[in-house]
Design a protein around this motif. Structure first.
Motif, PDB file in Angstrom:
ATOM      1  N   UNK A 215       0.827  -1.197   0.000  1.00  0.00           N
ATOM      2  CA  UNK A 215       0.000   0.000   0.000  1.00  0.00           C
ATOM      3  C   UNK A 215       0.863   1.250   0.000  1.00  0.00           C
ATOM      4  N   UNK A 216       0.416   2.227  -0.808  1.00  0.00           N
ATOM      5  CA  UNK A 216       1.138   3.485  -0.894  1.00  0.00           C
ATOM      6  C   UNK A 216       2.169   3.518  -1.997  1.00  0.00           C
ATOM      7  N   UNK A 217       2.492   2.357  -2.558  1.00  0.00           N
ATOM      8  CA  UNK A 217       3.520   2.335  -3.606  1.00  0.00           C
ATOM      9  C   UNK A 217       2.928   2.561  -4.988  1.00  0.00           C
ATOM     10  N   UNK A 218       1.597   2.492  -5.099  1.00  0.00           N
ATOM     11  CA  UNK A 218       0.972   2.648  -6.410  1.00  0.00           C
ATOM     12  C   UNK A 218       1.015   1.391  -7.247  1.00  0.00           C
ATOM     13  N   UNK A 219       1.507   0.299  -6.685  1.00  0.00           N
ATOM     14  CA  UNK A 219       1.599  -0.956  -7.434  1.00  0.00           C
ATOM     15  C   UNK A 219       0.354  -1.806  -7.177  1.00  0.00           C
ATOM     16  N   UNK A 220      -0.172  -2.400  -8.226  1.00  0.00           N
ATOM     17  CA  UNK A 220      -1.315  -3.309  -8.102  1.00  0.00           C
ATOM     18  C   UNK A 220      -1.207  -4.390  -9.162  1.00  0.00           C
ATOM     19  N   UNK A 221      -1.894  -5.489  -8.880  1.00  0.00           N
ATOM     20  CA  UNK A 221      -1.903  -6.628  -9.805  1.00  0.00           C
ATOM     21  C   UNK A 221      -3.345  -7.027 -10.082  1.00  0.00           C
ATOM     22  N   UNK A 222      -3.712  -7.143 -11.352  1.00  0.00           N
ATOM     23  CA  UNK A 222      -5.053  -7.574 -11.772  1.00  0.00           C
ATOM     24  C   UNK A 222      -4.945  -8.902 -12.501  1.00  0.00           C
ATOM     25  N   UNK A 223      -5.895  -9.783 -12.206  1.00  0.00           N
ATOM     26  CA  UNK A 223      -5.925 -11.095 -12.854  1.00  0.00           C
ATOM     27  C   UNK A 223      -7.370 -11.421 -13.220  1.00  0.00           C
ATOM     28  N   UNK A 224      -7.632 -11.689 -14.492  1.00  0.00           N
ATOM     29  CA  UNK A 224      -8.965 -12.062 -14.994  1.00  0.00           C
ATOM     30  C   UNK A 224      -8.903 -13.478 -15.546  1.00  0.00           C
ATOM     31  N   UNK A 225      -9.850 -14.327 -15.102  1.00  0.00           N
ATOM     32  CA  UNK A 225      -9.878 -15.739 -15.500  1.00  0.00           C
ATOM     33  C   UNK A 225     -11.236 -16.063 -16.103  1.00  0.00           C
ATOM     34  N   UNK A 226     -11.270 -16.790 -17.177  1.00  0.00           N
ATOM     35  CA  UNK A 226     -12.500 -17.269 -17.806  1.00  0.00           C
ATOM     36  C   UNK A 226     -12.279 -18.665 -18.367  1.00  0.00           C
ATOM     37  N   UNK A 227     -13.262 -19.532 -18.150  1.00  0.00           N
ATOM     38  CA  UNK A 227     -13.109 -20.910 -18.626  1.00  0.00           C
ATOM     39  C   UNK A 227     -14.488 -21.518 -18.826  1.00  0.00           C
ATOM     40  N   UNK A 228     -14.661 -22.314 -19.877  1.00  0.00           N
ATOM     41  CA  UNK A 228     -15.895 -23.030 -20.143  1.00  0.00           C
ATOM     42  C   UNK A 228     -15.547 -24.362 -20.786  1.00  0.00           C
ATOM     43  N   UNK A 229     -16.288 -25.406 -20.390  1.00  0.00           N
ATOM     44  CA  UNK A 229     -15.989 -26.719 -20.948  1.00  0.00           C
ATOM     45  C   UNK A 229     -16.898 -27.784 -20.367  1.00  0.00           C
ATOM     46  N   UNK A 230     -16.629 -28.999 -20.734  1.00  0.00           N
ATOM     47  CA  UNK A 230     -17.421 -30.151 -20.282  1.00  0.00           C
ATOM     48  C   UNK A 230     -16.597 -30.989 -19.315  1.00  0.00           C
ATOM     49  N   UNK A 231     -17.298 -31.589 -18.368  1.00  0.00           N
ATOM     50  CA  UNK A 231     -16.652 -32.471 -17.395  1.00  0.00           C
ATOM     51  C   UNK A 231     -17.348 -33.830 -17.436  1.00  0.00           C
ATOM     52  N   UNK A 232     -16.553 -34.880 -17.396  1.00  0.00           N
ATOM     53  CA  UNK A 232     -17.073 -36.250 -17.430  1.00  0.00           C
ATOM     54  C   UNK A 232     -16.507 -37.002 -16.238  1.00  0.00           C
ATOM     55  N   UNK A 233     -17.406 -37.587 -15.458  1.00  0.00           N
ATOM     56  CA  UNK A 233     -17.001 -38.411 -14.323  1.00  0.00           C
ATOM     57  C   UNK A 233     -17.350 -39.865 -14.634  1.00  0.00           C
ATOM     58  N   UNK A 234     -16.340 -40.722 -14.577  1.00  0.00           N
ATOM     59  CA  UNK A 234     -16.518 -42.125 -14.945  1.00  0.00           C
ATOM     60  C   UNK A 234     -16.394 -43.009 -13.711  1.00  0.00           C
ATOM     61  N   UNK A 235     -17.400 -43.851 -13.430  1.00  0.00           N
ATOM     62  CA  UNK A 235     -17.297 -44.784 -12.300  1.00  0.00           C
ATOM     63  C   UNK A 235     -16.450 -46.003 -12.682  1.00  0.00           C
ATOM     64  N   UNK A 236     -15.136 -45.874 -12.548  1.00  0.00           N
ATOM     65  CA  UNK A 236     -14.243 -46.962 -12.965  1.00  0.00           C
ATOM     66  C   UNK A 236     -14.224 -48.086 -11.938  1.00  0.00           C
ATOM     67  N   UNK A 237     -14.039 -47.749 -10.675  1.00  0.00           N
ATOM     68  CA  UNK A 237     -14.019 -48.767  -9.619  1.00  0.00           C
ATOM     69  C   UNK A 237     -14.740 -48.193  -8.407  1.00  0.00           C
ATOM     70  N   UNK A 238     -15.771 -48.890  -7.958  1.00  0.00           N
ATOM     71  CA  UNK A 238     -16.582 -48.393  -6.839  1.00  0.00           C
ATOM     72  C   UNK A 238     -16.528 -49.306  -5.624  1.00  0.00           C
ATOM     73  N   UNK A 239     -15.763 -50.365  -5.679  1.00  0.00           N
ATOM     74  CA  UNK A 239     -15.669 -51.260  -4.538  1.00  0.00           C
ATOM     75  C   UNK A 239     -16.980 -51.964  -4.218  1.00  0.00           C
ATOM     76  N   UNK A 240     -17.823 -52.186  -5.227  1.00  0.00           N
ATOM     77  CA  UNK A 240     -19.089 -52.876  -5.010  1.00  0.00           C
ATOM     78  C   UNK A 240     -20.227 -51.981  -4.583  1.00  0.00           C
ATOM     79  N   UNK A 241     -20.000 -50.659  -4.497  1.00  0.00           N
ATOM     80  CA  UNK A 241     -21.049 -49.755  -4.030  1.00  0.00           C
ATOM     81  C   UNK A 241     -22.211 -49.689  -5.011  1.00  0.00           C
ATOM     82  N   UNK A 242     -21.906 -49.595  -6.302  1.00  0.00           N
ATOM     83  CA  UNK A 242     -22.978 -49.512  -7.292  1.00  0.00           C
ATOM     84  C   UNK A 242     -23.819 -50.783  -7.300  1.00  0.00           C
TER      85      UNK A 242
END
Length: 504
Positions: A348-375
């Protein structure tokens, strides 16, 4: 030399891999097997007579044209604790449907964060390769204050490609419809109990009048015997017998009055009010029971009772739970979108600042590979619940058939008894009439006439008891047929055929 694949080609390749894995895992899902019990489509109901269709009516108690009964039933429907519980269960089931449906909608979650920090840096170290005392160093730039803030939003949407969540909604709807039918079952039970208790009170009032008349006759008879004993015309044991008969008559009056009081207490308890809130009830003659039945009662039974309708909806909900458990073997595909902005002031007081902008879009897939017999355990549990629901449905159908057949047989037996009771009453009435004639001619004294009058009162009481029993049996039959409940959109029962279990 083979050129490197383009990014688009690599993307299409990854999609093909994901799709292939999804098909492979989906093939491991077990097929639906039929329930262990075959649901009943109809049951034998021997002994049902032919009558008018559409009986009983939705508000069947109004057919007795008794405003007092209508008022008590309405009071019970408003204040009964059982109805309040049934209403609460139905509302909870409706909210469960709303909750399941919301899972099909996209979600957006936001985050806003701000902070104020303090730092004091002191760095010490050694310079590699430096000889002697020159290899050590120390940096102490001092302390500083900083501010930081972040804001972002995350959107997710489960595409439900395989319909798993839709099955969850359908299962919740089935549970809600079952709760609705259970609410109707509570209502029909309440209406039956109120009407049965009310008419029992009416019967007690009529029997009290007869018993009081018989007690008055017994008192007159006792006075005559006492005079004859006093003048030595009868043995003193005759007075003892007269006293015993009078005491028995008065005891009967007390019993009937106590039973009538208990009926009022029970009516108040059914309505959830105090006996005073019932108001004053006026005695009236017992109505003639309507014993006719619809000609198609054998087939209509399955849709006339709310407990059977509730069991049908439980089967539907359990079937949808099985579909949901099977589709748990398939991958979950969802869309995600993220947007965030971060700003910091490191000193603070130094006049220095940092800006960061993030944007992301996509698909997610969850696969039940091993459930230990739960399913597999979830699927087997859902299948067991379906077997249980079908077994309960079959039990409800068989019980309903038995209750209806028992009600019809009871009414037939009581109707046969009524013929004999009427004959006994007519014989007693004729005996009293002959005694009155002989008394008028001075051939007999009042004792013989009073004795005939008391015997006629006994037959009056027997007729009242039989009429009350027939009315109670008629009400029980109405209840066994589901009261005035109607269900025109029941789900289909699960088919008896199906595949074998498959181990993934």
């Amino acid at each position: 030399m083979v050129p490197d694949p383009s990014p688009a080609s690599r993307l299409r390749g990854s999609h093909a891999v994901v799709f292939s894995v999804a098909l492979l895992l989906g093939a491991c899902a077990p097929p639906v097997r039929p329930p262990a019990f075959a649901p009943r489509e109809e049951v034998p109901l021997a002994g049902l007579p032919v009558g008018k269709a559409g009986w009983p009516s939705p508000e069947w108690w109004r057919s007795y044209r008794d405003p007092q009964l209508d008022r008590v039933v309405a009071l019970a429907m408003r204040g009964s604790p059982d109805m309040e519980q049934a209403e609460a269960r139905y509302r909870a089931a409706q909210r469960a449907v709303d909750s399941a449906r919301t899972e099909l909608n996209p979600q957006v979650r936001g985050l806003v964060n701000g902070g104020h920090g303090y730092s004091d840096v002191d760095v010490r170290g050694e310079v590699p390769g430096a000889p002697g005392n020159a290899q050590g160093f120390q940096l102490n730039p001092g302390s500083s204050w900083s501010n930081s803030g972040a804001a972002g939003a995350l959107a997710t949407w489960d595409l439900d490609l395989w319909g798993k969540q839709k099955d969850a909604v359908a299962a919740a709807v089935g549970q809600a419809r079952a709760a609705e039918a259970e609410r109707a079952a509570a209502a029909t039970s309440l209406q039956y109990n109120v009407a049965n208790t009310y008419f029992d009170w009416q019967a007690q009032q009529a029997r009290i009048d007869v018993a009081r008349h018989a007690a008055a006759s017994a008192a007159d008879y006792r006075e005559l015997v006492a005079l004859r004993v006093k003048h030595g015309l009868d043995d003193p044991t005759a007075l003892d017998q007269a006293d015993g008969r009078l005491a028995g008559m008065r005891r009967a009056v007390a019993q009937l009055e106590g039973a009538a009081s208990l009926d009022l207490v029970q009516l108040a308890a059914l309505a959830g009010v105090s006996p005073k809130e019932l108001g004053t009830l006026t005695a009236s003659p017992l109505p003639t029971p309507d014993t006719s039945l619809p000609p198609d009662a054998r087939l209509e039974l399955l849709a006339r009772r709310p407990d059977i309708a509730a069991a049908r909806w439980q089967i539907e909900a359990s079937s949808k739970n099985i579909d949901q458990a099977r589709k748990a073997y398939y991958p979950n595909v969802s869309l995600t979108a993220l947007g965030a902005f971060l700003r910091t002031y490191p000193d603070l007081g130094s006049g220095t600042r940092t800006d960061l902008t993030i944007g992301n879009i996509g698909a997610a897939v969850q696969l039940p590979i091993f459930s230990g017999g739960r399913l597999r355990a979830q699927y087997e549990s859902a299948q067991a619940q379906l077997d249980l629901a079908v077994a309960r449905y079959d039990a409800a159908v068989v019980q309903a058939a038995g209750q209806v057949a028992q009600g019809v047989a009871t009414l037939a037996a009581l109707d046969d008894q009524r013929v004999q009771v009427d004959r006994q009453y007519e014989a007693s009435a004729a005996q009293k009439g002959k005694a009155a004639d002989r008394r008028a001619k001075g051939l007999i004294d009042d004792r013989t006439w009073l004795d005939a009058d008391m015997q006629l009162d006994q037959q009056r009481d027997a007729r009242l008891q039989l009429a009350s029993q027939m009315l109670s049996a008629n009400l029980s039959l109405i209840h066994a047929l589901g009261g005035g409940y109607r269900a025109g959109d029941l789900p289909d029962l699960p088919a008896a055929g199906g595949g074998e279990d498959a181990n993934p």
